[in-house]
Write an enzyme that holds these catalytic residues in place. Structure first.
Site, PDB file in Angstrom:
ATOM      1  N   ASP A 159       0.833  -1.199   0.000  1.00  7.99           N
ATOM      2  CA  ASP A 159       0.000   0.000   0.000  1.00  7.99           C
ATOM      3  C   ASP A 159       0.867   1.249   0.000  1.00  7.99           C
ATOM      4  OD1 ASP A 159      -2.409   1.710   0.533  1.00  7.99           O
ATOM      5  OD2 ASP A 159      -3.314  -0.240   0.933  1.00  7.99           O
ATOM      6  N   HIS A 231      -4.088   6.254   2.356  1.00 10.16           N
ATOM      7  CA  HIS A 231      -4.703   4.996   1.921  1.00 10.16           C
ATOM      8  C   HIS A 231      -4.199   3.811   2.733  1.00 10.16           C
ATOM      9  CE1 HIS A 231      -5.586   1.649  -0.922  1.00 10.16           C
ATOM     10  NE2 HIS A 231      -6.607   2.398  -1.280  1.00 10.16           N
ATOM     11  N   SER A 567     -10.993  -0.914  -2.138  1.00 12.09           N
ATOM     12  CA  SER A 567      -9.811  -0.795  -1.282  1.00 12.09           C
ATOM     13  C   SER A 567     -10.169  -1.026   0.175  1.00 12.09           C
ATOM     14  CB  SER A 567      -9.186   0.597  -1.424  1.00 12.09           C
ATOM     15  OG  SER A 567      -8.352   0.681  -2.544  1.00 12.09           O
TER      16      SER A 567
END
Length: 806
Positions: A159, A231, A567
């Site tokens: 990530d 994220h 996600s």
């Protein structure tokens, strides 16, 4: 009981077009290529593979070698190559900067199996543990308890990095790090080694490919595992964050925020820069994660297009990870309701779509005619006066004079005429720019509020955004209602009312409209997505120094953020897989996926069929895969469908891949003669997908073989139940399976025959059914319509192969 889904495709034809530019660059430019080698062919005179690779690259014409760590300028006219990564675990080879001509020359060198260009992958972007039943009384004796909340399991995330100071990654009361762990905490920019602990046990970064593709001057590209995007921190805290009391986002979704596997260990592999993730870096992350000893890899990333397995670095790396017992979950993609858009489709990867939970962030648009349009918003500023109604205008009717760029109906910057929108609520169509940015544009032009409206094919799905001025999102049907009202009413007006957090929302779950859909564009006999999990409006951790909207106009700083996407659904399944691995350490990745799929449910909390946000009609298998994940049911599935590396190789052989393609995926020489009597639909997958050709009656009947392993009660008898797809007659032999011990396997054959009177003379059609095995002891979801092991049907797109029946 366990249920097995299937789908039928009659005929499908895909057309592809290639556009070649005739423009020639003035000078050769390098790009990153990923090179796979046969490590067995390393000449003995080279002590290390690094020396072999260097020698090979030096042999290329017009080449100098540069070290990526200390590049220098050549004094000759030769072009240079810069090695970015060396791969030694899930992939043997390296990534390197080359000109296209050098790449073609390299393909001819001894030991080189394949050379392909680097590709971009993108991010696919509390209450969900409660929604999944992981914080109820069942947790005392159920999955969390039996796995000790995943304390001996290591989740590796590929990530954007992590913000280690967040309380979600606190190691309070955690036991020793598993002794098998071989990883490390790599020091870097603003990331000393001391930030790792017994919770965050590893942190590495691999961003050379990104830096070559996008440059190194961006603010978000610090050289460390620290997250400057948000994220990675968000996904990590979903998968395995500790429970945090009094969590909220700007006052929304207040309560306890918790990850799925609260005691699982986290290893972060930063493989993304500020705006994208390169395949060469993802491959390096995979390589390190498997070598370090992770049990689960969570990859909330997907590429824009699906390519063959032998060219897909994530698929190649995941195959090697699977061989070493690592469960790999990945986002199914956010390409919406268009058929065949699903990503991460290799059968050894668990591809996760997204669904809603029973929480919403409600806002309403009150029209002057008394109508109320429901919407969604996370706006936390000064609300509009609910007693004052403001004029409405459609952005497409408010184009600024002289503006001729992108359309004003999307409220692109500088597209709106301040004289037309001042003091009004502006309706902006979704697309082109971020939803929150549309509100910024409207406010700059003098608008009082913004309505962000879905357009086809976004349908009826809503995601909440933290707008900087009064705004809400509305559905596609609401947009039509709004435009009709404006066009039919001389003085159309409205006001916006914000309702805040609402829980117990029905129906739930619902398939998210943005979630990518099947069928599988590569392997027509493999169901994708595999299943869905919570992925809409998910509260989770977020870093400092990054605004919740990423807009320069947004000064807000938050500890938690609410995001939506596959996600977010992917780390839910990663966390559940970690819990299952903790409870069943001997289960293979395929057994874990089987348990997840065969116990998934296809109804909402009221027992009604799961709906699809696209049109709020009943969802099908292409949208939800086997259904919505049910963690507690997955703990005891009764029977599972296991798969080994050899099974996948037989599938590749039966799918008519060349020996070279199979070797590129598996790193081994393969003899497909052993698979001559196999069909690709016989892969022991927990779903059945077959294709019929309406023009060839000899292909109106298919025999499918499956093998189940008993993981329930030692002595048990299972009986089959079938829900036939429309126009299909299905029989199972034998109809009863008797087991005498745990670990025992039994095979059965499913004969799927099309009723000749029902075969349509059309190009394509999909039908879905279900096959369930029950021993009468396991109670399935929905009052027993699918006992403790269930899975839905599947179909797939591609030209129907004329494979002979054997």
């Amino acid at each position: 009981m366990m249920a097995l889904p299937w789908s039928l495709v009659f005929t499908v034809l895909f057309l592809s077009f290639t556009v070649v530019s005739s423009a020639t660059p003035a000078a050769p430019k390098t790009q990153t290529f990923i090179v796979r080698v046969d490590d067995r062919l390393k000449p003995h005179q080279f002590p290390t593979v690094e020396e072999w690779y260097t020698s090979t690259l030096e042999s290329l014409s017009s080449t100098n070698i540069l070290s990526s760590k200390n590049p220098t300028t050549s004094q000759t006219q030769k072009s240079t190559v810069d090695v970015l990564h060396i791969y030694k675990t899930v992939f043997y080879g390296f990534s390197v900067k080359l000109t296209p001509e050098q790449a073609e020359e390299l393909k001819t060198c001894p030991g080189i199996l394949s050379v392909f260009p680097d590709r971009i992958h993108h991010f696919q972007t509390t209450r969900s543990p409660h929604f999944l039943g992981l914080d109820t009384a069942k947790a005392i004796t159920g999955l969390c308890r039996r796995s000790d909340y995943g304390s001996n399991v290591i989740i590796g995330l590929l990530d954007s990095g992590i913000w280690p100071e967040r309380h979600s990654f606190d190691d309070h009361d955690m036991g020793p790090i598993p002794s098998r762990w071989k990883g490390e905490c790599v020091q870097g920019d603003q990331f000393p080694k001391t930030l790792c602990n017994k919770k965050l046990i590893g942190a590495r970064y691999f961003t050379s490919g990104y830096q070559h593709a996008f440059g190194e001057s961006k603010k978000n590209d610090m050289k460390s595992a620290r997250d400057a995007v948000g994220h990675g921190t968000h996904t990590a805290s979903i998968a395995a964050g500790r429970a945090i009391n009094n969590a909220s986002f700007l006052g929304f979704a207040s309560g306890e925020a918790s990850g799925i596997a609260q005691k699982a260990r986290i290893a972060m592999y930063k493989v993304c820069g500020g705006s994208a993730c390169m395949g060469s870096d993802i491959l390096a992350g995979f390589d390190a994660a498997v070598a370090d000893g992770v049990d689960v890899i969570s990859m909330s990333l997907a590429s824009d297009d699906v390519i063959s397995y032998d060219q897909d670095v994530a698929a190649i790396a995941a195959f090697s990870a699977m061989e070493k017992g690592v469960f790999v979950s990945a986002s199914a993609g956010n390409s919406g309701s268009t058929s065949g858009t699903v990503a991460n489709v290799a059968p050894w990867i668990t591809s996760v779509g997204a669904g809603t939970i029973d929480r919403a962030f409600a806002a309403e648009l009150h029209l002057g005619d008394g109508s109320i349009i429901k919407g969604s918003s996370l706006y936390d500023g000064e609300p509009l006066d609910n007693n004052t109604y403001w004029p409405l205008i459609y952005g497409g009717n408010a184009t600024a004079r002289g503006y001729s760029y992108l359309p004003s109906y999307a409220c692109f910057p500088d597209s709106l005429d301040p004289n037309l929108v001042r003091g009004k609520i502006v309706i902006c169509d979704r697309g082109v720019i971020s939803r929150v940015m549309k509100g910024v544009v409207v406010k700059k032009a003098g608008g009082i509020g913004t309505v962000v409206a879905n357009v086809a094919p976004l349908g009826e799905g809503l995601v909440a955004d933290a707008y900087l001025s009064p705004a809400l999102a509305v559905t596609e049907s609401a947009r039509a209602q709004l435009l009709t009202y404006i066009n039919s009413t001389p003085n159309a007006n409205a006001t916006i009312v914000f309702r805040g957090t609402q829980v117990g929302v029905k129906p739930a779950p619902v398939v998210a409209s943005f979630s990518s859909r099947g069928p599988n564009p590569i392997s027509i006999y493999v169901l994708k997505p595999d299943l869905i999990a919570p992925g809409v409006n998910i509260l989770a951790g977020y870093p400092d120094g990054v605004s919740p909207t990423h807009l320069p106009e947004d000064p807000r700083q938050v500890e938690f953020n609410i995001l939506s996407g596959t996600s977010m659904s992917c780390p839910h399944v990663s966390g559940i897989a970690a819990l299952l691995k903790g409870a069943h350490p001997d289960w293979s990745p395929a057994m874990i996926r089987s348990a997840l799929m065969t116990t998934a449910y296809t109804h909402d909390q009221d027992g009604n069929a799961l709906l699809d946000e696209m049109d709020m009609g009943v969802g099908n298998t292409w949208a939800m895969g086997a259904g919505h994940v049910d963690p507690e049911k997955a703990l005891d599935p009764g029977l599972v469908y296991n798969l080994t590396a050899d099974d996948y190789i037989n599938f590749l052989c039966a799918s008519n891949l060349s020996l070279e393609q199979i070797k590129a995926i598996t790193r081994r020489d393969v003899n497909c003669s052993e698979a001559q009597n196999l069909n690709p639909w016989d892969l022991n997958y927990p779903a059945i997908s077959v294709a019929f050709d309406p023009l060839d009656p000899s292909f109106w009947e298919v025999d499918v073989t499956r093998t189940v392993t008993n993981v329930g009660h030692a002595t048990s008898t299972y009986t089959v139940a079938i829900t036939n797809p429309a126009g299909i007659i299905t029989t199972v032999d034998p109809p009863t399976l008797m087991f005498k011990q745990l670990g025992e396997t039994k095979s059965y054959t499913v004969k799927i025959a099309a009723d000749p009177s029902c075969v349509p003379p059309v190009t394509s059609q999909s039908e879905f059914g279900q096959l369930s095995w029950s021993d009468g002891k396991f109670q399935g979801p929905g009052g027993g319509d699918k006992p403790a092991a269930a899975a839905p049907p599947a179909a797939q797109p591609a030209e129907v192969p004329k494979k002979s029946k054997k």
